[in-house]
Design a protein around this motif. Structure first.
Motif, PDB file in Angstrom:
ATOM      1  N   ALA A   3       0.834  -1.212   0.000  1.00 43.88           N
ATOM      2  CA  ALA A   3       0.000   0.000   0.000  1.00 43.88           C
ATOM      3  C   ALA A   3       0.861   1.252   0.000  1.00 43.88           C
ATOM      4  O   ALA A   3       0.568   2.224  -0.719  1.00 43.88           O
ATOM      5  N   GLU A   4       1.940   1.244   0.784  1.00 42.58           N
ATOM      6  CA  GLU A   4       2.827   2.399   0.833  1.00 42.58           C
ATOM      7  C   GLU A   4       3.428   2.671  -0.556  1.00 42.58           C
ATOM      8  O   GLU A   4       3.449   3.815  -1.033  1.00 42.58           O
ATOM      9  N   LEU A  33       0.551   3.879  -3.181  1.00 46.56           N
ATOM     10  CA  LEU A  33       0.089   5.261  -3.042  1.00 46.56           C
ATOM     11  C   LEU A  33       1.204   6.255  -3.343  1.00 46.56           C
ATOM     12  O   LEU A  33       0.938   7.336  -3.881  1.00 46.56           O
ATOM     13  N   ARG A  60      -6.035   4.013   4.238  1.00 41.09           N
ATOM     14  CA  ARG A  60      -5.559   4.025   2.857  1.00 41.09           C
ATOM     15  C   ARG A  60      -6.719   3.943   1.869  1.00 41.09           C
ATOM     16  O   ARG A  60      -6.659   4.548   0.796  1.00 41.09           O
TER      17      ARG A  60
END
Length: 329
Positions: free
Chosen positions: A158-159, A162, A222
């Motif tokens: 996810a980091e 994004l 998120r």
């Protein structure tokens, strides 16, 4: 079939056989019922297993006495058992004890198969079957492996995702095709985050540790931020960037991408956003309508990014000191 499916199948087979063996070892009648109770009580998480075990214990007391009462008053096997099933099922659904219907039906057959009065020994036998069955289910589920290693990998994914999207938005403010692809990528990844949220909830129910809610909070954050970025892409797609300078907005997105990290406080990024908004206010008023519309759209994008950062701040506010220590060091 995945590893968890094979593991659950093995637990059901071993646990049911072990429960039957223990029931026979203690000389209990209807020993096979202990294995059936184990089979029906084993769930995917410790929380669900404990809840099912408690549900079976409470309902067992109520419905065993109901069965005994009807056996004494009605006596007839078919009639009494039918009346018992009606009230047992009705009350189970009223109290949301659906998971206990099958086991209580089995115990009911034991009562109505008796050709003599109910004795203390019979009641002890039924209680022993229940305790052996649910005890074996609880024992086997004490060793459910948690899903934290997989969740850590999804967090890193996810980091990275994004961070890439933030950079892409800044790089393609004037490219409609690229922005549309980024928007589609966001929508697709939001579906992935739904799965991650489900895994995080399951991990909490497996570990029964409150600090494991960190992963739930994280993936919900998120997903909300992805929704904000999707709105940003929509706004930019309808904007005619050729009529206004977009360098300040692009610089902000690139800076946000460069410093994108779950451990970073949002204070510096909020200050940077404030400076970018101030630059917009200091620029001369647009002279053409399309230039004015474009400037308004860019201003709206920056206000959306203010929400993006506030969501991160709210996430920080929800964390306990222990969660900060474990996950944000």
């Amino acid at each position: 079939m995945d590893k968890d499916t094979w593991l659950k199948g093995a637990k059901v087979a071993f646990g049911s056989a072990a429960a039957i063996f223990l029931a026979e070892l203690f000389g209990a009648d209807y020993a096979a019922s202990a294995g059936i109770i184990t089979l029906l009580t084993i769930q995917d998480t410790r929380k669900d297993t404990f809840q099912m075990a408690l549900q079976r214990l409470v309902s067992f007391v109520l419905f065993l006495f109901l069965a005994v009462f009807l056996h004494i008053t009605l006596g007839l096997y078919m009639v009494g058992f039918g009346v018992y099933l009606f009230f047992m099922a009705l009350l189970s659904y009223c109290f949301h004890w659906e998971g206990a219907v099958s086991t209580n039906a089995v115990f009911g057959t034991h009562v109505f198969m008796l050709d003599h009065m109910v004795t203390a020994g019979f009641l002890f036998n039924e209680a022993a079957l229940l305790l052996i069955g649910i005890g074996m289910a609880i024992l086997l589920n004490l060793k459910i492996p948690d899903k934290e290693p997989g969740l850590k990998q999804e967090l890193q994914r996810a980091e990275t995702m994004l961070q890439k999207i933030l950079y892409d938005i800044g790089a393609h403010l004037r490219d409609r095709d690229a922005l549309q692809r980024t928007r589609e990528e966001l929508l697709k990844y939001m579906g992935v985050l739904d799965g991650d949220i489900g895994k995080a909830i399951q991990n909490r129910d497996i570990t029964l540790k409150e600090y494991s809610t960190f992963y739930i909070y994280y993936f919900v954050l998120r997903k909300k931020q992805c929704a904000v970025l999707e709105h940003v892409c929509q706004t930019l797609l309808f904007m005619d960037a050729a009529y206004y300078r977009t360098d300040a907005v692009a610089d902000f997105f690139h800076s946000l991408a460069a410093h994108f990290d779950i451990k970073e406080d949002v204070a510096l990024r909020m200050a940077e956003l404030g400076e970018t908004l101030e630059k917009f206010r200091q620029r001369p008023m647009p002279k053409e309508e399309r230039e004015f519309e474009t400037r308004a759209a860019l201003f709206h994008v920056l206000k959306e990014m203010e929400l993006f950062l506030k969501l991160k701040r709210e996430f920080y506010g929800r964390l306990t000191p222990l969660q900060r220590e474990l996950y944000l060091r």
